[in-house]
Design a protein around this motif. Structure first.
Motif, PDB file in Angstrom:
ATOM      1  N   PRO A   1       0.842  -1.194   0.000  1.00 47.31           N
ATOM      2  CA  PRO A   1       0.000   0.000   0.000  1.00 47.31           C
ATOM      3  C   PRO A   1       0.878   1.245   0.000  1.00 47.31           C
ATOM      4  O   PRO A   1       1.983   1.238   0.529  1.00 47.31           O
ATOM      5  CB  PRO A   1      -0.772  -0.115   1.302  1.00 47.31           C
TER       6      PRO A   1
ATOM      7  N   TRP B   1      -2.910   5.847   0.380  1.00 43.40           N
ATOM      8  CA  TRP B   1      -3.958   4.870   0.692  1.00 43.40           C
ATOM      9  C   TRP B   1      -4.067   4.682   2.204  1.00 43.40           C
ATOM     10  O   TRP B   1      -5.165   4.660   2.752  1.00 43.40           O
ATOM     11  CB  TRP B   1      -3.648   3.530   0.017  1.00 43.40           C
TER      12      TRP B   1
ATOM     13  N   GLN C   1      -5.662   7.767   3.830  1.00 42.34           N
ATOM     14  CA  GLN C   1      -7.106   7.799   3.598  1.00 42.34           C
ATOM     15  C   GLN C   1      -7.820   6.762   4.469  1.00 42.34           C
ATOM     16  O   GLN C   1      -8.908   7.024   4.976  1.00 42.34           O
ATOM     17  CB  GLN C   1      -7.416   7.552   2.118  1.00 42.34           C
ATOM     18  N   SER C   2      -7.224   5.604   4.641  1.00 43.08           N
ATOM     19  CA  SER C   2      -7.816   4.573   5.494  1.00 43.08           C
ATOM     20  C   SER C   2      -7.915   5.048   6.937  1.00 43.08           C
ATOM     21  O   SER C   2      -8.925   4.821   7.606  1.00 43.08           O
ATOM     22  CB  SER C   2      -6.988   3.287   5.444  1.00 43.08           C
TER      23      SER C   2
ATOM     24  N   TRP D   1      -8.301  -2.720   3.340  1.00 42.84           N
ATOM     25  CA  TRP D   1      -7.379  -3.581   2.584  1.00 42.84           C
ATOM     26  C   TRP D   1      -8.154  -4.646   1.812  1.00 42.84           C
ATOM     27  O   TRP D   1      -7.870  -4.927   0.662  1.00 42.84           O
ATOM     28  CB  TRP D   1      -6.404  -4.238   3.551  1.00 42.84           C
TER      29      TRP D   1
ATOM     30  N   GLN E   1      -9.978  -3.155  -1.337  1.00 36.83           N
ATOM     31  CA  GLN E   1      -9.220  -2.583  -2.457  1.00 36.83           C
ATOM     32  C   GLN E   1      -9.143  -3.556  -3.621  1.00 36.83           C
ATOM     33  O   GLN E   1      -9.113  -4.765  -3.456  1.00 36.83           O
ATOM     34  CB  GLN E   1      -7.833  -2.142  -2.016  1.00 36.83           C
TER      35      GLN E   1
END
Length: 83
Positions: free
Chosen positions: A24, A28, A31-32, A67, A70
């Motif tokens: 990742p 990403w 944002q998570s 995760w 995605q």
């Protein structure tokens, strides 16, 4: 040592394996974290150890859920064969 600390010690050898499978990027991950529940983000700084542990578990679950959602990114170096 708290139960969360013990759990992280047990699974730490597997973290590099997870990252190698599909790395990742920092955007990403950021944002998570931002999409995680607000109480969990704030509670990481709480003076209560139990609340901090619950917050850390909630953030971890949120990241793992992201995760799983995605889409896989195909590696252009990988050859594809027709089935």
């Amino acid at each position: 040592m708290s139960s969360l600390s013990q759990a992280s010690c047990l699974c730490s050898p597997f973290v590099p394996m997870l990252v190698l499978m599909n790395q990742p990027d920092s955007l990403w991950l950021a944002q998570s974290l931002l999409h995680a529940p607000g109480w969990a983000r704030v509670a990481l700084t709480a003076p209560n150890e139990r609340l901090r542990e619950n917050a850390a578990l909630e953030l971890a679950q949120s990241i793992l859920a992201a995760w799983d959602k995605q889409q896989p990114i195909p590696d252009i170096r990988q050859m594809t064969f027709p089935i």
